[in-house]
Motif scaffolding. Structure first.
Motif, mmCIF file in Angstrom:
data_model
loop_
_atom_site.group_PDB
_atom_site.id
_atom_site.type_symbol
_atom_site.label_atom_id
_atom_site.label_comp_id
_atom_site.label_asym_id
_atom_site.label_seq_id
_atom_site.Cartn_x
_atom_site.Cartn_y
_atom_site.Cartn_z
ATOM 1 N N TRP A 194 40.312 32.527 -28.317
ATOM 2 C CA TRP A 194 40.687 31.596 -29.393
ATOM 3 C C TRP A 194 40.942 30.203 -28.836
ATOM 4 O O TRP A 194 40.542 29.204 -29.422
ATOM 5 C CB TRP A 194 41.932 32.129 -30.087
ATOM 6 C CG TRP A 194 42.411 31.232 -31.197
ATOM 7 C CD1 TRP A 194 41.912 31.158 -32.457
ATOM 8 C CD2 TRP A 194 43.461 30.262 -31.109
ATOM 9 N NE1 TRP A 194 42.587 30.217 -33.180
ATOM 10 C CE2 TRP A 194 43.541 29.646 -32.388
ATOM 11 C CE3 TRP A 194 44.337 29.863 -30.117
ATOM 12 C CZ2 TRP A 194 44.465 28.651 -32.663
ATOM 13 C CZ3 TRP A 194 45.259 28.880 -30.400
ATOM 14 C CH2 TRP A 194 45.316 28.281 -31.640
ATOM 15 N N ARG A 197 37.593 28.559 -27.968
ATOM 16 C CA ARG A 197 36.909 28.087 -29.182
ATOM 17 C C ARG A 197 37.557 26.822 -29.725
ATOM 18 O O ARG A 197 36.866 25.895 -30.164
ATOM 19 C CB ARG A 197 36.935 29.186 -30.259
ATOM 20 C CG ARG A 197 36.019 30.370 -29.937
ATOM 21 C CD ARG A 197 36.063 31.372 -31.068
ATOM 22 N NE ARG A 197 35.190 32.518 -30.776
ATOM 23 C CZ ARG A 197 35.055 33.561 -31.583
ATOM 24 N NH1 ARG A 197 35.730 33.604 -32.742
ATOM 25 N NH2 ARG A 197 34.253 34.566 -31.250
ATOM 26 N N LYS A 198 38.867 26.768 -29.669
ATOM 27 C CA LYS A 198 39.569 25.595 -30.150
ATOM 28 C C LYS A 198 39.232 24.385 -29.285
ATOM 29 O O LYS A 198 38.982 23.281 -29.791
ATOM 30 C CB LYS A 198 41.073 25.855 -30.134
ATOM 31 C CG LYS A 198 41.900 24.766 -30.796
ATOM 32 C CD LYS A 198 43.368 25.154 -30.820
ATOM 33 C CE LYS A 198 44.183 24.055 -31.482
ATOM 34 N NZ LYS A 198 45.630 24.398 -31.501
#
Length: 205
Positions: A194, A197-198
């Motif tokens: 996550w 991806r951020k």
């Protein structure tokens, strides 16, 4: 005619009051035509009602003459005085409002804030005192508890041994530590994905 004269003076007083209030409140110019239209509608209805009560609604030349004379006399004699009185009234209302708010803050808000802070301080003091006394009691009672533990060792030691013999095989069978480590690794992997991806989305932006 005297009734219309007084009506003209009343129209002048209301108009000056409305003008001063709109200037003091800084009403947007977009709304000025709307309020002007409302004023003239209200003035027309009021004058018609007065005319209907005093002259049975009959319109004559002296009706318009009385209105014009009343408006003229007002603006000649009383306009400046009315403007000053309305401004004085507005300043008085503002001063009373400020005084009321100030008294409310001094007499209600600030005492409540002080009481709240005092309550927090007393609560923190009592918590610290309680923890201090608890530590003292624990330290003073430690020899007593050690003595009790030594005296009851023949009772609780077999119980702990029996409990360990029952629980350790279950832990080994269910592989609890291994599953915990696997779950922790999976959670860290999801968090890292996550986060990657951020970061990638920020770089694209």
């Amino acid at each position: 005619m005297m009734t219309m004269l007084l009506s003209g003076i009343g129209m002048g007083i209301v108009f000056d009051g409305y003008r001063v209030v709109s200037d003091e409140l800084r009403i947007s110019r977009i709304w000025v035509p709307v309020f002007d239209l409302l004023y003239w509608i209200a003035a027309t209805l009021t004058v018609f009602q007065v005319l209907s009560s005093s002259n049975h609604g009959e319109v004559r030349f002296y009706v318009f003459l009385g209105l014009l004379l009343g408006i003229g006399c007002y603006y000649w004699l009383f306009s400046k005085l009315t403007v000053r009185l309305v401004k004085l009234l507005i300043e008085t209302v503002r001063a009373v409002t400020r005084f009321t708010v100030r008294c409310f803050q001094l007499l209600i808000v600030k005492p409540l804030v002080l009481l709240f802070r005092l309550a927090k301080l007393l609560l923190a003091f009592f918590l610290a005192l309680t923890m201090f006394l608890f530590k003292i009691v624990v330290q003073l009672g430690r020899p007593f508890w050690l003595l009790i533990a030594w005296m009851t060792k023949p009772v609780w030691k077999p119980l702990f041994r029996w409990w360990g013999n029952r629980v350790n095989p279950l832990i080994a069978t269910w592989r609890i530590p291994e599953r915990f480590r696997q779950g922790k690794s999976a959670a860290q992997g999801l968090w890292q994905r996550w986060k990657n991806r951020k970061d990638a989305k920020k770089n694209d932006d």
